[in-house]
Design an enzyme around this catalytic site. Structure first.
Site, PDB file in Angstrom:
ATOM      1  CG  ASP A 176      11.356  42.861  43.405  1.00 22.22           C
ATOM      2  OD1 ASP A 176      11.401  42.721  44.633  1.00 22.22           O
ATOM      3  OD2 ASP A 176      12.341  43.162  42.701  1.00 22.22           O
TER       4      ASP A 176
HETATM    5  N1  URA Z   1      15.994  39.985  42.784  1.00 19.86           N
HETATM    6  C1  URA Z   1      15.257  41.033  42.422  1.00 19.86           C
HETATM    7  O1  URA Z   1      15.792  42.078  42.086  1.00 19.86           O
HETATM    8  N2  URA Z   1      13.921  40.923  42.425  1.00 19.86           N
HETATM    9  C2  URA Z   1      13.285  39.791  42.761  1.00 19.86           C
HETATM   10  O2  URA Z   1      12.050  39.734  42.731  1.00 19.86           O
HETATM   11  C3  URA Z   1      14.051  38.684  43.136  1.00 19.86           C
HETATM   12  C4  URA Z   1      15.403  38.806  43.149  1.00 19.86           C
END
Ligand code: URA
Length: 234
Positions: free
Chosen positions: A106
């Site tokens: 993310d």
């Molecule tokens: N899980 C998440 O919530 N975000 C990420 O970036 C990776 C795994």
């Protein structure tokens, strides 16, 4: 004849960062065809005799696929281009094109991400059938309830999904700090797993993929080539 920068030749042989390679070179430890060279940008080809502390190095040019690990900073997207945010590729400006990130983190997630131009290898890392373990460290809004260990080990049904998550391993490192190992890569998976139990992830960092750990000395935004041993793990 394809050529490669001298500092890159060192990073490919030693798995060190480009900064470390530059230090070797500036100290005069690297020779090209018997002559000490202090210019990290000098281009060498497979026909050159490149040595560091008198041991011969392989000169591998870009004809080969490339594999890197990046310590992704928060605030950049795991994509090759984006109209709104900088991408992870902006951390690898010194490298030529054709590279892409393997999987996604993310925008606000930090940590280990692989970058390559080898699509088949990337597929082996991300293929759901391989259940590659990914380890995350998260800071939570509330103290982690120890019962979550069993709940995550059994799997949880995330909102809007039909199948529960695969068994995941939770370690509680401090009241609000946890380490979670998951074996799949659903959308916002870690955040949604905690949200499904009434807790929230404040910050998230990936520290390992398939047995490869983010080195402590690889700073945010820094990258290094994967070693042949690391590449061979997938
Ligand atoms: N899980 C998440 O919530 N975000 C990420 O970036 C990776 C795994």
């Amino acid at each position: 004849m394809e050529t490669v920068r001298l500092d890159k030749c060192l990073t490919m042989n030693f798995g060190c960062s480009r900064r470390e390679a530059g230090i070797f070179i500036r100290k005069g430890r690297v020779t090209v065809n018997g002559i000490p060279v202090r210019d990290a940008a000098l281009r060498v080809s497979p026909e050159d005799d490149v040595r560091c502390d008198d041991s011969g190095l392989q000169v591998v040019t870009r004809a080969c696929p490339r594999y890197f690990m990046l310590n992704k900073p928060a605030g950049c997207v795991s994509a090759t281009d984006d109209s709104e945010y900088p991408t992870v590729m902006s951390c690898l400006r010194d490298e030529a094109g054709g590279l892409f990130p393997v999987g996604r983190l993310d925008l606000d997630t930090e940590g280990l991400i692989f970058i390559t131009d080898d699509g088949a290898w990337a597929h082996r890392v991300t293929a759901p059938s391989r259940k590659c373990p990914k380890v995350y460290e998260a800071v939570l809004e509330h103290p982690a309830d120890p019962v979550l260990k069993e709940i995550f080990a059994r799997g949880v049904l995330l909102r809007g999904e039909k199948t529960p998550t695969l068994p995941a391993e939770l370690e509680i490192l401090a009241p609000e700090k946890v380490r979670l190992t998951i074996h799949e890569g659903r959308y916002h998976q870690v955040k949604r797993m905690f949200a499904s139990q009434g807790n929230h992830v404040i910050s998230l960092r990936r520290i390992a993929i398939g047995g490869i750990f983010l080195p402590e000395d690889l700073g945010s935004g820094e990258y290094r080539p994967l070693t042949p041993q690391e590449i061979a793990l997938f």
